[in-house]
Enzyme design. Structure first.
Site, short mmCIF file in Angstrom:
data_model
loop_
_atom_site.label_atom_id
_atom_site.label_comp_id
_atom_site.label_asym_id
_atom_site.label_seq_id
_atom_site.Cartn_x
_atom_site.Cartn_y
_atom_site.Cartn_z
N ASP A 39 0.86 -1.19 0.00
CA ASP A 39 0.00 0.00 0.00
C ASP A 39 0.89 1.23 0.00
O ASP A 39 2.02 1.20 0.50
CB ASP A 39 -0.90 0.00 1.24
CG ASP A 39 -2.10 0.93 1.09
OD1 ASP A 39 -3.18 0.44 0.73
OD2 ASP A 39 -1.94 2.14 1.33
N ASN A 92 -5.07 -3.71 -7.11
CA ASN A 92 -6.23 -3.02 -6.55
C ASN A 92 -5.97 -1.55 -6.23
O ASN A 92 -6.91 -0.79 -6.04
CB ASN A 92 -6.65 -3.77 -5.27
CG ASN A 92 -7.70 -3.04 -4.47
OD1 ASN A 92 -8.86 -2.96 -4.87
ND2 ASN A 92 -7.30 -2.49 -3.33
N TYR A 158 -11.33 9.04 -14.05
CA TYR A 158 -11.55 7.75 -13.39
C TYR A 158 -12.20 6.76 -14.35
O TYR A 158 -11.78 5.60 -14.45
CB TYR A 158 -12.43 7.96 -12.16
CG TYR A 158 -12.53 6.75 -11.25
CD1 TYR A 158 -11.60 6.55 -10.24
CD2 TYR A 158 -13.56 5.82 -11.41
CE1 TYR A 158 -11.70 5.45 -9.40
CE2 TYR A 158 -13.65 4.72 -10.59
CZ TYR A 158 -12.73 4.53 -9.58
OH TYR A 158 -12.82 3.43 -8.76
N LYS A 162 -10.56 3.25 -15.74
CA LYS A 162 -11.17 1.96 -15.45
C LYS A 162 -11.59 1.23 -16.74
O LYS A 162 -11.52 -0.01 -16.79
CB LYS A 162 -12.35 2.13 -14.51
CG LYS A 162 -11.95 2.62 -13.11
CD LYS A 162 -10.95 1.68 -12.45
CE LYS A 162 -10.65 2.08 -11.02
NZ LYS A 162 -9.70 1.16 -10.35
N ILE A 191 -19.45 0.35 -3.11
CA ILE A 191 -18.97 -0.50 -2.02
C ILE A 191 -18.55 0.38 -0.84
O ILE A 191 -18.03 1.48 -1.03
CB ILE A 191 -17.77 -1.35 -2.48
CG1 ILE A 191 -18.11 -2.11 -3.79
CG2 ILE A 191 -17.34 -2.33 -1.38
CD1 ILE A 191 -19.23 -3.10 -3.68
N THR A 193 -16.21 1.51 1.03
CA THR A 193 -14.75 1.67 1.11
C THR A 193 -14.43 3.13 1.41
O THR A 193 -15.28 4.01 1.25
CB THR A 193 -14.08 1.29 -0.22
OG1 THR A 193 -14.47 2.23 -1.23
CG2 THR A 193 -14.48 -0.12 -0.65
#
Length: 252
Positions: A39, A92, A158, A162, A191, A193
């Site tokens: 990370d 990810n 974004y 993606k 989600i 997150t």
């Protein structure tokens, strides 16, 4: 519960300090894999790795900026040096960027977001695939989004990134299929997150969540379940595909 058979496997997960990446790391470890938790936030990665070890799993941590190609090369070499091989990878790591209409989107923000969300996936795949080919095969899951197949106003960078992740996944899957490397993409919807919660009060986010047919947000664990299945030999004939976890959002 179906066992996914990760005993003896080494897995690398980027963006693993929180959210989906942390959930995937935990499940991989529960299923027997040795996990390298990577990370940008090294402290967060260390916390997740320590939690996994406290529960009896195998985990190491490392801080990495996936937008830096040299850092990514060192990351994969770290995995090989410490663990002996690389069998599984989940790319990810990502960021969401600013929200601006396309003509108003700042160039520096455009480049910053694509460097992480698209270039970072490419850098990771470049070195992961090479390591897996040497090892006789492996499996990769790239984290796209529902915005890998639909659009969202004020999210041009974004969305472009993606969509690009889905395209990269398909091309690489074709190229390396006969070398035993499977590559798939997952497209999470809304989600729970940190990325979503940071924008939970924006008008566009409230509108999108309100359109969710299941009338709720998904959980990182629900995404992890699909990711880990795709990594496993249970999905041995699945490669080059893009799988949504969106509670029917894109079925509209």
């Amino acid at each position: 519960m179906m066992k996914l058979g990760f005993d003896g496997k080494v897995a690398l997960v980027t963006g693993a300090g929180s959210g989906i990446g942390a959930a995937v790391s935990r499940q991989l470890a529960e299923e027997g894999a040795e996990v390298v938790v990577a990370d940008l936030n090294g402290d967060a990665a260390q916390t997740v790795a320590a939690e996994i070890r406290s529960l009896g799993g195998q985990a190491q941590h490392i801080a990495v900026d996936v937008s830096d190609p040299d850092a990514v090369e060192r990351l994969v070499q770290f995995v090989i040096d410490r663990c002996g091989a690389l069998h599984l990878a989940v790319n990810n790591a990502g960021t969401d960027g600013v929200r601006k209409a396309t003509a108003d989107y700042p160039l520096d923000e455009w480049h910053k977001l694509l460097n992480v969300n698209l270039n970072g996936v490419f850098y990771c795949m470049k070195h992961e695939i090479a390591a897996m080919v040497q090892n006789g095969g492996g499996s990769i899951v790239n984290m796209s989004s529902i915005l890998g197949c639909v659009g969202l106003p004020t999210a041009s960078a974004y969305t472009a990134a993606k969509h690009g992740v889905v395209g990269l996944t398909k091309v690489a899957a074709i190229e390396y299929a006969r070398m035993g490397v499977r590559i798939n993409a997952v497209g999470p919807g809304w989600i729970e997150t940190p990325l979503l919660l940071d924008h939970s009060d924006t008008v566009s986010t409230r509108r999108m969540v309100a359109l969710q047919p299941m009338a709720r947000r998904g959980t990182p664990q629900e995404v992890s379940a699909l990711v880990c299945f795709l990594l496993s030999e249970q999905a041995s004939f699945i490669s080059g595909s893009y799988h949504l976890v969106d509670g029917a959002y894109t079925a509209h």
